[in-house]
Design an enzyme around this catalytic site. Structure first.
Site, PDB file in Angstrom:
ATOM      1  N   ALA A  18       0.810  -1.219   0.000  1.00 36.96           N
ATOM      2  CA  ALA A  18       0.000   0.000   0.000  1.00 36.96           C
ATOM      3  C   ALA A  18       0.842   1.267   0.000  1.00 36.96           C
ATOM      4  CB  ALA A  18      -0.945   0.004   1.203  1.00 36.96           C
ATOM      5  N   LEU A  20       2.739   2.827   2.454  1.00 35.16           N
ATOM      6  CA  LEU A  20       2.359   3.666   3.593  1.00 35.16           C
ATOM      7  C   LEU A  20       3.533   4.331   4.297  1.00 35.16           C
ATOM      8  CD1 LEU A  20      -0.258   1.204   5.160  1.00 35.16           C
ATOM      9  CD2 LEU A  20      -0.752   3.286   3.850  1.00 35.16           C
ATOM     10  N   HIS A 127       0.439   3.411  10.291  1.00 36.30           N
ATOM     11  CA  HIS A 127       0.201   1.981  10.107  1.00 36.30           C
ATOM     12  C   HIS A 127       1.022   1.133  11.065  1.00 36.30           C
ATOM     13  CE1 HIS A 127       3.841   2.499   7.684  1.00 36.30           C
ATOM     14  NE2 HIS A 127       3.973   1.193   7.630  1.00 36.30           N
ATOM     15  N   GLU A 161      11.995   3.115  17.267  1.00 36.26           N
ATOM     16  CA  GLU A 161      11.718   2.060  16.293  1.00 36.26           C
ATOM     17  C   GLU A 161      12.567   0.816  16.532  1.00 36.26           C
ATOM     18  OE1 GLU A 161      10.503   3.050  12.459  1.00 36.26           O
ATOM     19  OE2 GLU A 161       9.169   4.553  13.321  1.00 36.26           O
ATOM     20  N   HIS A 229      16.188   3.543   8.704  1.00 37.49           N
ATOM     21  CA  HIS A 229      16.701   2.997   9.956  1.00 37.49           C
ATOM     22  C   HIS A 229      18.211   2.826   9.831  1.00 37.49           C
ATOM     23  CE1 HIS A 229      12.511   1.052  10.497  1.00 37.49           C
ATOM     24  NE2 HIS A 229      12.590   2.103  11.282  1.00 37.49           N
ATOM     25  N   ASN A 340       8.894  -4.315  -0.034  1.00 36.41           N
ATOM     26  CA  ASN A 340       8.250  -3.404   0.910  1.00 36.41           C
ATOM     27  C   ASN A 340       9.281  -2.726   1.803  1.00 36.41           C
ATOM     28  OD1 ASN A 340       5.703  -2.378   1.264  1.00 36.41           O
ATOM     29  ND2 ASN A 340       4.850  -4.211   2.202  1.00 36.41           N
ATOM     30  N   CYS A 346      15.854  -6.893   8.848  1.00 33.09           N
ATOM     31  CA  CYS A 346      14.562  -6.335   9.277  1.00 33.09           C
ATOM     32  C   CYS A 346      13.649  -7.408   9.842  1.00 33.09           C
ATOM     33  CB  CYS A 346      13.855  -5.650   8.103  1.00 33.09           C
ATOM     34  SG  CYS A 346      14.482  -4.018   7.705  1.00 33.09           S
TER      35      CYS A 346
END
Length: 415
Positions: A18, A20, A127, A161, A229, A340, A346
């Site tokens: 999407a 986001l 999100h 994060e 990041h 993505n 990750c």
């Protein structure tokens, strides 16, 4: 026995593109494409199998409730009537990136001798901002033993994060180490996700020695190039830092401070003249898992895209031909995650502890992976288009898939 355990996030059945996440160039570039949730989850399972084959300890973190109807209702709307971005946010499978689940300090580093975990608040992106309650619930079950302390999130407005912005160096996994918290200052037009005060708050909560804790600024040019990041431009393991030349705002000052604490540290720096930030970000060269194998050698677990970039692959071949600490390259296919904006690093959260002290439902072996893979083939959608996010049939399928998984793992309390 104290070991490093990689807890990989299993890709959820609502995995979609999407777009986001501003600043995540891969997510933005692939926004609107059809995703393949079944393939994505099976890729992740294959990665976990490969880690087990290398002799590494492996755990798992599980997909969140999607769609998150409670979050949607807290916005005084419903899935059927919500704006498209809200509905997409409620269906996001981004909890698969377990490096953003929490920040972890092993017992050897903390004042009270416990392994501390602080769940990340992920407040910057809508999100992701609703992930932490369910992540916290999983962590409090997985690490409920007396050797752990699991903390709630740093309060807003301080963005945190998780381990994607944290590095640890130590001569062995269970020896006292140096912990490094990396924060952003400017983002070149992109949002800064990790605030300096969040890292300091986590360090205090974990009881870290201030003399063995560093707070370091990420370079603005790295963030602007898509390194949203720190783990997109730097990774550490053992006594090795593997980083891009342009990863840090004050590179020389950081390295000098690190060498004063750990004179034996090896800094493997990739020069910008050999590998540009663009090449580093597109290949996710640094979003590799840097691991110490049972025989003592260090290996990089890299996305297949690293081999497909000539500049990156040439530099890697030169590195392993030398006499440096990283002696081995392992390639994994996680293309669905990469599209993505998430590479091998990750997808995992590192926890140093005795595996016997972890709730066994969150530990993985080959037989359990076989069982999970069968459920994925049975319940995960083959493909999701952006238009499918409006379909109640998809919402119901995602909920059914997750319930079947949790039931099979004996985690009914989390359904």
């Amino acid at each position: 026995m104290i070991r490093e355990i990689n807890f990989d996030g299993l890709v959820g059945p609502s995995h979609n593109y999407a777009g986001l996440s501003p600043g995540n160039l891969a997510a933005s570039a692939n926004a609107g494409l059809a995703s393949r949730p079944r393939d994505a989850a099976l890729e992740g399972i294959a990665k976990m199998r490969a880690n087990l084959a290398l002799g590494l300890a492996q755990g798992i973190l599980l997909p969140h409730r999607r769609p998150n109807r409670g979050w949607i209702e807290s916005l005084s709307t419903t899935l059927a009537t919500a704006e498209p971005w809200m509905r997409a946010s409620a269906l996001s499978a981004s909890a698969m990136w377990a490096a953003n689940a929490a920040t972890v300090s092993p017992a050897a580093d903390t004042a009270n001798g416990l392994c501390h975990l602080t769940v990340a608040n992920l407040m910057t992106m809508p999100h992701r901002s609703h992930e932490w309650p369910e992540t916290l619930a999983q962590l409090r079950i997985a690490f409920a033993g007396e050797g752990f302390a699991v903390h709630g999130p740093v309060p807003t407005p301080f963005g945190d994060e998780g381990a994607a912005n944290h590095m640890r160096l130590a001569p062995t996994h269970n020896a006292p180490g140096v912990e490094i918290f990396v924060h952003g200052v400017g983002g070149g037009g992109f949002p800064v996700r990790q605030h300096a005060e969040a890292g300091r708050a986590v360090a205090r909560a974990h009881g870290l020695d201030p003399d063995r804790t560093l707070h370091v600024a990420q370079s603005e040019i790295a963030i602007a190039a898509g390194a949203f990041h720190n783990d997109v431009v730097a990774v550490a393991d053992g006594l090795t830092v593997f980083a891009h030349e342009q990863a840090f705002a004050d590179r020389d000052g950081f390295y000098a401070a690190l060498r004063s604490l750990l004179p034996e540290v090896a800094i493997v720096e990739v020069p910008a003249a050999a590998v540009s930030l663009k090449d580093a970000v597109s290949s996710y060269l640094f979003n590799a898992q840097l691991v110490t194998l049972p025989e003592g050698d260090q290996a990089l677990i890299l996305p297949a895209e690293a081999q497909e970039n000539p500049n990156v692959w040439t530099w890697l071949q030169t590195m392993i031909a030398g006499n440096g600490p990283i002696r081995r390259l392992e390639l994994v296919d996680v293309r669905q995650s990469m599209r993505n904006g998430g590479g091998p690093a990750c997808l995992r959260l590192r926890v140093v502890c005795d595996p016997a002290t972890v709730d066994p439902r969150f530990m993985i072996d080959g037989a359990k992976l076989d069982m999970i893979a069968e459920l994925v083939r049975l319940y995960w959608p083959e493909q999701i288009s952006i238009a499918d996010l409006d379909d109640p049939a998809l919402w119901a399928r995602a909920e059914t898939a997750r319930a079947a998984l949790f039931e099979s793992l004996g985690l009914r309390e989390l359904i």
